[in-house]
Structures are given as C-alpha cells and as structure tokens.
Design a protein around this motif. Structure first.
Motif, PDB file in Angstrom:
ATOM      1  N   CYS A   1     -11.842  -5.176  -6.690  1.00 47.38           N
ATOM      2  CA  CYS A   1     -10.466  -5.194  -6.356  1.00 47.38           C
ATOM      3  C   CYS A   1      -9.922  -3.965  -5.747  1.00 47.38           C
ATOM      4  CB  CYS A   1      -9.432  -5.582  -7.344  1.00 47.38           C
ATOM      5  SG  CYS A   1      -9.832  -7.067  -8.257  1.00 47.38           S
ATOM      6  N   GLU A   2     -11.071  -3.197  -5.043  1.00 43.12           N
ATOM      7  CA  GLU A   2     -10.784  -1.963  -4.430  1.00 43.12           C
ATOM      8  C   GLU A   2     -10.267  -2.140  -3.107  1.00 43.12           C
ATOM      9  OE1 GLU A   2     -14.784  -2.926  -2.859  1.00 43.12           O
ATOM     10  OE2 GLU A   2     -13.643  -3.418  -4.902  1.00 43.12           O
ATOM     11  N   CYS A   3     -10.098  -3.337  -2.603  1.00 46.61           N
ATOM     12  CA  CYS A   3      -9.617  -3.339  -1.099  1.00 46.61           C
ATOM     13  C   CYS A   3      -8.254  -3.985  -0.996  1.00 46.61           C
ATOM     14  CB  CYS A   3     -10.702  -4.046  -0.359  1.00 46.61           C
ATOM     15  SG  CYS A   3     -12.091  -3.292  -0.018  1.00 46.61           S
ATOM     16  N   SER A   4      -7.379  -3.582   0.051  1.00 48.36           N
ATOM     17  CA  SER A   4      -6.276  -4.240   0.419  1.00 48.36           C
ATOM     18  C   SER A   4      -5.971  -4.045   1.735  1.00 48.36           C
ATOM     19  CB  SER A   4      -5.164  -3.562  -0.351  1.00 48.36           C
ATOM     20  OG  SER A   4      -4.786  -2.336   0.077  1.00 48.36           O
ATOM     21  N   ASP A   5      -5.247  -4.970   2.259  1.00 47.38           N
ATOM     22  CA  ASP A   5      -4.935  -4.830   3.902  1.00 47.38           C
ATOM     23  C   ASP A   5      -3.390  -4.388   4.163  1.00 47.38           C
ATOM     24  OD1 ASP A   5      -7.716  -5.667   4.406  1.00 47.38           O
ATOM     25  OD2 ASP A   5      -7.309  -7.917   4.452  1.00 47.38           O
ATOM     26  N   PHE A   6      -2.956  -3.754   3.230  1.00 48.78           N
ATOM     27  CA  PHE A   6      -1.297  -3.269   3.499  1.00 48.78           C
ATOM     28  C   PHE A   6      -1.471  -1.975   3.328  1.00 48.78           C
ATOM     29  CE2 PHE A   6      -2.227  -5.729  -0.442  1.00 48.78           C
ATOM     30  CZ  PHE A   6      -1.880  -4.874  -1.337  1.00 48.78           C
ATOM     31  N   ASN A   7      -2.425  -1.046   2.793  1.00 47.23           N
ATOM     32  CA  ASN A   7      -2.172   0.257   2.546  1.00 47.23           C
ATOM     33  C   ASN A   7      -2.885   1.254   3.582  1.00 47.23           C
ATOM     34  OD1 ASN A   7      -0.682   0.101   0.182  1.00 47.23           O
ATOM     35  ND2 ASN A   7      -2.482  -0.369  -1.034  1.00 47.23           N
ATOM     36  N   CYS A   8      -2.746   1.001   4.776  1.00 46.71           N
ATOM     37  CA  CYS A   8      -3.273   1.695   5.950  1.00 46.71           C
ATOM     38  C   CYS A   8      -2.416   2.649   6.308  1.00 46.71           C
ATOM     39  CB  CYS A   8      -4.001   0.892   6.752  1.00 46.71           C
ATOM     40  SG  CYS A   8      -5.479   0.073   6.703  1.00 46.71           S
ATOM     41  N   ASP A   9      -3.016   3.776   7.297  1.00 44.65           N
ATOM     42  CA  ASP A   9      -2.069   4.727   7.732  1.00 44.65           C
ATOM     43  C   ASP A   9      -0.997   3.779   8.714  1.00 44.65           C
ATOM     44  OD1 ASP A   9      -2.783   6.528   6.149  1.00 44.65           O
ATOM     45  OD2 ASP A   9      -4.321   7.242   7.770  1.00 44.65           O
ATOM     46  N   GLN A  10       0.180   4.502   8.903  1.00 48.50           N
ATOM     47  CA  GLN A  10       1.344   3.956   9.721  1.00 48.50           C
ATOM     48  C   GLN A  10       1.623   5.046  11.083  1.00 48.50           C
ATOM     49  OE1 GLN A  10       4.815   2.711   7.784  1.00 48.50           O
ATOM     50  NE2 GLN A  10       3.826   1.026   6.520  1.00 48.50           N
ATOM     51  N   TYR A  11       2.054   4.424  12.009  1.00 48.62           N
ATOM     52  CA  TYR A  11       2.354   5.302  13.139  1.00 48.62           C
ATOM     53  C   TYR A  11       3.572   4.704  13.840  1.00 48.62           C
ATOM     54  CZ  TYR A  11       2.286   7.714  17.753  1.00 48.62           C
ATOM     55  OH  TYR A  11       2.656   8.382  18.963  1.00 48.62           O
TER      56      TYR A  11
ATOM     57  N   GLY B   1      -8.122  -0.869   3.531  1.00 46.93           N
ATOM     58  CA  GLY B   1      -7.342   0.201   3.694  1.00 46.93           C
ATOM     59  C   GLY B   1      -7.783   1.340   4.905  1.00 46.93           C
ATOM     60  N   VAL B   2      -8.656   0.693   5.676  1.00 47.31           N
ATOM     61  CA  VAL B   2      -9.118   1.363   7.101  1.00 47.31           C
ATOM     62  C   VAL B   2      -8.537   0.784   8.181  1.00 47.31           C
ATOM     63  CG1 VAL B   2     -10.937   2.591   8.287  1.00 47.31           C
ATOM     64  CG2 VAL B   2     -10.902   2.662   5.643  1.00 47.31           C
ATOM     65  N   CYS B   3      -8.150   1.647   9.298  1.00 42.37           N
ATOM     66  CA  CYS B   3      -7.597   0.689  10.174  1.00 42.37           C
ATOM     67  C   CYS B   3      -8.727   0.629  11.236  1.00 42.37           C
ATOM     68  CB  CYS B   3      -6.547   1.733  11.382  1.00 42.37           C
ATOM     69  SG  CYS B   3      -4.999   1.719  10.375  1.00 42.37           S
ATOM     70  N   GLU B   4      -8.923  -0.623  11.811  1.00 46.39           N
ATOM     71  CA  GLU B   4      -9.988  -1.005  12.640  1.00 46.39           C
ATOM     72  C   GLU B   4      -9.094  -1.365  14.255  1.00 46.39           C
ATOM     73  OE1 GLU B   4     -12.190  -4.517  11.666  1.00 46.39           O
ATOM     74  OE2 GLU B   4     -13.460  -3.366  10.125  1.00 46.39           O
TER      75      GLU B   4
END
Length: 767
Positions: A526-536, A550-553
C-alpha cells in the motif's frame, strides 16, 4: 469509473457508483489478495483486462412506449365514424423508462393542435348592481357566440353562472327589505335577492336555451366593492358533474368590473373555516389565489378575464400565478365581449406549455423544445412553444435522470406530463435499475469460496462471519496474528501496509484516502497512491502528466518533478528566429539572459542600449556623405559595412519588410534627414546597408517675407497708436466742451440771482 469503483463490495454497489461502471462476473477474473472492487470498472477496461464479454454485468437504461396512439389528422371527418370518436393531440400516451442511476433517458413527445377540437365554455358573470348596463349584451351573447365558434369547431357547448358575494354582513345589508330588494327600487323591475353563486345553465349546444335562461336573470347588489368572484370560480371549476365539463378544451369566461375577496376576508363575516376546494356552497372562507391555481391546473380549465379598464391591472397580475390565463378589457356596456372571447381563445390555444407532476425525490427532468421556427430551446423555455396554428405539430425531447439507488425507491414510480389547459396527458413509469441480474443466481456455501465458507454472488465471494480474503480463505482471528503480519511490512522499520491498509491473510488490503474517498492506495505494501505527486500552478503534475505511485509521468515534451518544464524552445525564440536573440539560454521555456544589459522574454530588450540605427550613423555619414569622421578613422572603423547607394529615398520604401530588416532615419551634421535600410550579413559582424543620397534638409529663412511682415507690422502698430491717440484726445476735448456749455447755461438762467446787493442813497448828492 475505476476511481469511482474503489471500495465497492458487490455488483449492486458497482452499478450505483456511476452510469459507466460495469461488473465482471467471471470467477477466475480475481486472484487471491485482489480487491473485490477490481471487478468494477468501465466495460472497455474490463474487456482489456480479460473479462469475457458474456460475463459483463452492464445493464443500460431504455425507453419503452406502452401506449402510442397516433395523433388525429382529420378529426372532423373521423368523428362521424363510431370507432374514431376520440381526438388525439398528444403522443405517446404511456412510457416506461428503465433508468440507470445518473444516466438520462430521453423520449420524444409530440403535440399537434388538431382541427375541429371540441370546446366547452362557461360564462361566469358578476351580477352586482354596477354591471346592470352589461347584462343586456350578455343576454344576446348565446346565438352570436354559437355562430362565431362554428368557424373554429363544430362541437361547441356553453353554460352560464352568476355571482355577487357572501350573504352575510359586512358584504351585504341584512335589513329585511334589502335582503329582498338590495337596490331599493321597483321600476323597471326590482333587484334579485343577493346570493353567493348561482349555477344557471349547464353546458349545452342549444344557443336559444342560453339566451332564454340568461334573459331571465336580474341584477342584485351588495355593500362593498370587492366581489365574491373567487368563491364562484372555485365552484365552477370543481363542480364538474353539475357544470357538465367534458375532457375537451375547457374555457371559463370571468366577467366583472370590481376586485376580488381573497382568503382570510371571510373572517370579517365570522367565517373561519378555510375553503376546502370541494363542490358545495357551505359557509367557508374565500379561496386563495394559489388554491384556485391548483384547481385550475388539476381540472384543465383555462381562464379568460373580461374586466373593465380600471381593474385590468389587478387581473393582469394574476397571469403570473394562474396557468393558461388571458385578460381582455371590457367596454362600458360589454358590447365587445364576443371579440374578447374569440381573441383570448386564439391567444390561449396558440401556445403550448408542458408541465409535470411532482417527481420522486432525487429525480431530475428537463425539456428541449422543437417549435415552428426550428430553434432548439432548453431550460424553462424548453417547456413551451408559441404561435401555433391549427394543424401545426411541435415536439419536445423529455429527459429524466434517476438519483443513486441509495436515495431512491427501488419500486417503479409514476409521473404525469401534460400541456397546460388540456386533458390529455402522458403517463411516465419510472423503473430504476438498482440490482444485477446475476444476483438471482447466487450459490450459498459455494465450493469456490474455500470449501463453502461463503456465498458466490456475481463471481465474487461474500464470506460468512469470521472468514476473510478474496475467496474466504483465511480465518479473521488468525490472519491478524504476528505469524502473518510480518508479510505486510516492507522492511523492519516500516509500518504495517505503510500505514494505509490492513493485513489480511498475509497480504495488504489497502484503504481509501481519507481526504479523497474516491481514490485509494495500492501496491504490495500500500505504498503507492496516484494523488500525492508534486503540483505546479495548482495542478497535479502541472496538468501535463499523470501521477503514478507518487511520481509524475510527464507527457512528451515536458519534464521536471511536476512536469513544469517544456522541452520545446518555441517560447524562447525572438522575432529574428534566434533562441533568446543569441544573448542567453533557454531553460524550462524561459530565457536566462547572459548579457546583463538585455532583458525581456527573449533577451531582446535593452533600455540603456542605443538603437541599431544610431550605432551605424557615423559610419554611414562618413562613407556616403563624408561627414562626422575623418577619412582615416572612417576607413578603420567602418570597413565592415557593405554599403549600397541609391538615388531617392522613395526607392527604399519599395523594399518589402522581412525579418532582420531595419528602416532607419537619422540626422546628419547639417540637420538633414538621411534614410537608409540596414540588415545583418551572414558573416558575423557584417552589415548590409542601402542608403539614399537624397536628403531631407530644412529650408532656409525667407528674408523677403520676414522683411515684409516686419515692415507691415511696424506700419500697422504705428497707425494703431495714432488712432488710439486721436481717440483719447477726442474724448478729452468732448468732455471739456461739455463742461464749458454747462457753465454758460448757468449764467443765462432767468432765475439766477447774484450774491452781491447794491444800495443807492437818494439823498446823496455829489458835491
């Protein structure tokens, strides 16, 4: 849809999660440790992941026409046949909608104003004393109205009723003689006793009978100006059997010259019971306008107010409350009543307005109209079409959307749609889709669920109490012990399931986000999420990529932790096509200027720098006109110029503009304007210049003109001074002469007496 499905536990919950969600019922689709909600996704996604198409549970809504009798096209001819007595203006008549929550279902509703549609008209008249001069014209109305309405329909009936006011104080006088004759007169005939409402004639096609019975009516009287018209209007509307209303066009003409008593006014007469809206004449209060509007809408009665000019504004205000209402202005003696009725009927029937009964909680309905002008209208305007003539057909697209099943009843409900003022209606049956067809095939104690430890329903195991796991393979108590929990740690220092899930059967079952319930954690731990990446700029991954664990592609053409850097240098190109004008480097779509004198988005602004024209001014002047620099210095400093000389400056204007071309104008040492074109050469430092030998020099002073102007100015000023001197002396002389004349007039005055007195002694004799 996949995000919406996270956390669902059954096929029914999956369908309720959104209109695009589907469920895979294939048993082998899930593996040990997988979430049940992974069976829920869009149909396309489930098929890509290997779910057989015949194992998809994805019911769609539909519209089924239960009754679809066609609109009548030739009613006048068909009415003579026994099997065509019913005229149809509205199609369809009954619809069944199977509604998937959140998915609108639309059906087409047609309306046609057919020819020769039957009409019932009831004339309700104020017979208080002020209407005495109107009654004779109403008595003649029967035959004339019958003849006029034959041009519209061959099936026309009319009736008559009258009203005054409630027969109690303070509305009428209760004195014995005034109860029998409220007008206190015997000629030409006494007035009728006061009454609340009299139904005189039921609806009939006999115009002569209307004339006969209305001709026997007499004027009555009351005390106050407002009348009991609303009370009579309520009775004429709800007493359908007594009036004889049919399920056809119902018109009620209301004729008066006074205002109305409203709900609550009856308390002045001791009447405290509210109006119950039923057919009787007991002593209850006047009805309210809203109550009247409700009954008119329920009984499909259209009102024509024929009122005098002084109360027209009052009844026009009622048009915003009452459905299908028209107002006409009566003349002093009602001689224009026939014209008012015909014009109001045409106005009322030329507009159709769709209305519906109250929807069940959470349901939504919308209309889109297709009228004669072929323009689509939605919102409130989508309910109506205007300017409809006989034979015109219009249509409405009606869309109904069901709410989530948790907020709506699973049982079919019903809503009625009809045009205002018409008896025809469309019955719409609403049947929400809140379950899966596979639920009826569930298998209790299925061997597929760890030897009977659960019920197999729609391909997924619903475990019995005490059992957990995808296939109920674990004991709930044992699965929480340390023997299995170590398998849910990423390393010795980490939390169980990274703090975002529970350890079940030695595998992590991840939780949904507490801040974003429609998204969940995932991964082995449960280490991954698709809502905690950096924002701009307030967007995750700058809106130019997607967040994966957690990483932006980033999308092609972007880079950076938040995809904030465009790889393209297009935004750094200056007007001459160079990157940052050759004076800087492009980083993340922004120029970093290396020369501190230059600034701007593309390093092409230099506030402290001379212009390119000024930089080459001295060289051009020395090369073309032998000015500014001495010959030796000119040869040394200006050798890089590739100079071309042209005759006239106008030739330079013919050169078309292009990138890197500069049009210049500078002043030489003599103050003349020099025009030239400048373009950078291909070799570094070289410059191509086209200069015009024709200069624009300022012309010298015009000596003759200046001399003439100066001389003329001196002469003019001299003459002006002489005229001024002459004027001043003339004024002074005139004043002196006037004073002199005044002194002469004083000497010649006959009444003038000198101040000196001379006396002569008569006895004096000179010696």
């Amino acid at each position: 849809a996949h995000l919406q499905s996270q956390g669902v536990r059954s096929c029914g919950e999956c369908l309720a999660a959104g209109p695009h969600c589907a469920w895979c019922t294939e048993e082998s689709f899930a593996e040990v440790g997988q979430h049940i909600w992974e069976r829920c996704d869009t149909a396309e996604a489930l098929l890509r992941r290997g779910c057989p198409s015949d194992r998809l549970e994805d019911p769609r809504g539909s519209a089924v026409l239960l009754k679809n009798r066609k609109i009548t096209f030739h009613p006048k001819e068909q009415r003579h046949r026994a099997h065509h007595r019913q005229v149809t203006q509205l199609q369809p008549q009954s619809v069944l909608l199977h509604l998937r929550p959140g998915e609108p279902q639309t059906f087409e509703l047609k309306f046609k104003r057919v020819e020769d549609y039957p009409i019932d008209l009831y004339y309700l008249m104020d017979l208080s004393f002020s209407m005495e001069d109107d009654l004779p014209n109403v008595k003649k109305l029967g035959t004339d109205l019958m003849e006029e309405m034959r041009n519209i329909t061959s099936d026309f009936r009319m009736g008559f009723g009258a009203f005054v006011d409630k027969t109690v104080m303070p509305y009428i006088s209760t004195a014995e003689d005034l109860l029998h004759n409220p007008c206190k007169r015997a000629e030409p005939w006494p007035c009728a006793p006061p009454f609340t409402y009299h139904h005189v004639l039921s609806l009939t096609a006999n115009g002569s009978l209307f004339t006969e019975l209305v001709g026997g009516q007499r004027i009555s009287g009351n005390l106050d100006s407002p009348e009991g018209g609303l009370d009579a209007l309520m009775q004429a509307t709800v007493c359908e059997e007594q009036i004889g209303w049919r399920n056809v066009t119902r018109l009620l003409v209301f004729s008066t010259d006074a205002g109305l008593h409203f709900a609550g006014d009856g308390k002045l007469g001791g009447i405290v019971l509210p109006n119950d809206g039923k057919c009787h004449l007991h002593d209850n209060d006047y009805p309210s306008v809203a109550h009247i509007a409700e009954k008119l809408r329920e009984k499909n009665v259209q009102i024509i107010f024929a009122v005098t000019e002084d109360v027209t504004h009052l009844y026009k205000g009622l048009r915003h409350v009452l459905p299908k209402c028209a107002v006409g202005t009566l003349s002093n003696n009602s001689h224009n009543i026939l014209q008012i009725i015909v014009e109001a009927y045409n106005a009322l029937t030329s507009e159709v307005v769709m209305e519906n009964s109250k929807l069940p909680p959470g349901f939504h309905i919308s209309y889109v109209s297709h009228c004669k002008d072929h323009k689509l209208r939605d919102g409130e305007q989508g309910r109506r079409c205007s300017d409809i003539s006989i034979g015109d057909e219009v249509s409405f697209n009606v869309s109904i959307t069901a709410p989530p099943c948790a907020t709506s009843s699973h049982r079919p409900s019903r809503v009625i749609i009809k045009p205002q003022g018409y008896s025809e209606e469309v019955e719409v049956l609403l049947s929400p889709i809140c379950g899966c067809s596979c639920q009826k095939d569930k298998v209790p104690h299925s061997p597929s669920c760890s030897h009977g430890n659960g019920t197999l329903e729609c391909g997924a195991c619903r475990c019995k109490e005490g059992r957990v796991g995808t296939f109920c393979e674990c004991n709930q108590v044992e699965s929480g012990e340390a023997v299995d929990s170590y398998l849910c740690h990423r390393d010795n220092a980490s939390e169980q399931c990274s703090g975002h899930g529970q350890c079940v059967c030695g595998k992590c079952v991840c939780d949904k986000s507490s801040k974003k319930p429609n998204q969940a954690y995932y991964g082995q731990y449960c280490e991954c999420s698709d809502f905690n990446c950096d924002q701009y700029q307030g967007l995750q991954c700058g809106g130019q990529g997607r967040c994966v664990c957690g990483v932006c592609e980033c999308l092609p053409g972007f880079s950076g932790r938040a995809c904030e850097c465009p790889l393209s240098v297009e935004s750094c190109l200056s007007h001459d096509g160079q990157v940052c004008a050759g004076r800087g480097v492009c980083h993340c779509g922004t120029c970093i200027c290396q020369d501190p004198r230059y600034q701007g988005p593309t390093c092409d602004l230099c506030p402290s720098c001379p212009s390119v024209c000024t930089v080459h001014r001295e060289c051009i002047l020395c090369r073309a006109f032998s000015q500014s620099l001495n010959p030796k210095e000119c040869e040394t400093r200006c050798a890089h110029l590739n100079l071309t000389v042209v005759g006239q400056a106008a030739l330079l204007a013919l050169v078309p503009p292009s990138a890197g071309l500069h049009r210049c104008m500078e002043l030489d040492t003599e103050g003349c304007r020099v025009h030239f074109l400048l373009r950078a050469g291909q070799k570094e430092g070289s410059v191509h210049i086209h200069v015009a030998l024709e200069r624009e020099c300022p012309s010298g002073p015009n000596v003759v003109l200046i001399t003439a102007v100066a001389s003329a100015s001196v002469v003019v000023l001299g003459v002006a001074f002489l005229l001024l001197w002459k004027l001043l002396t003339s004024i002074h002389d005139r004043r002196e002469f006037a004073r002199f004349q005044r002194e002469l007039e004083k000497r010649d005055n006959p009444i003038y007496r000198s101040a000196i007195t001379t006396t002569v002694n008569p006895k004096y004799k000179e010696q």
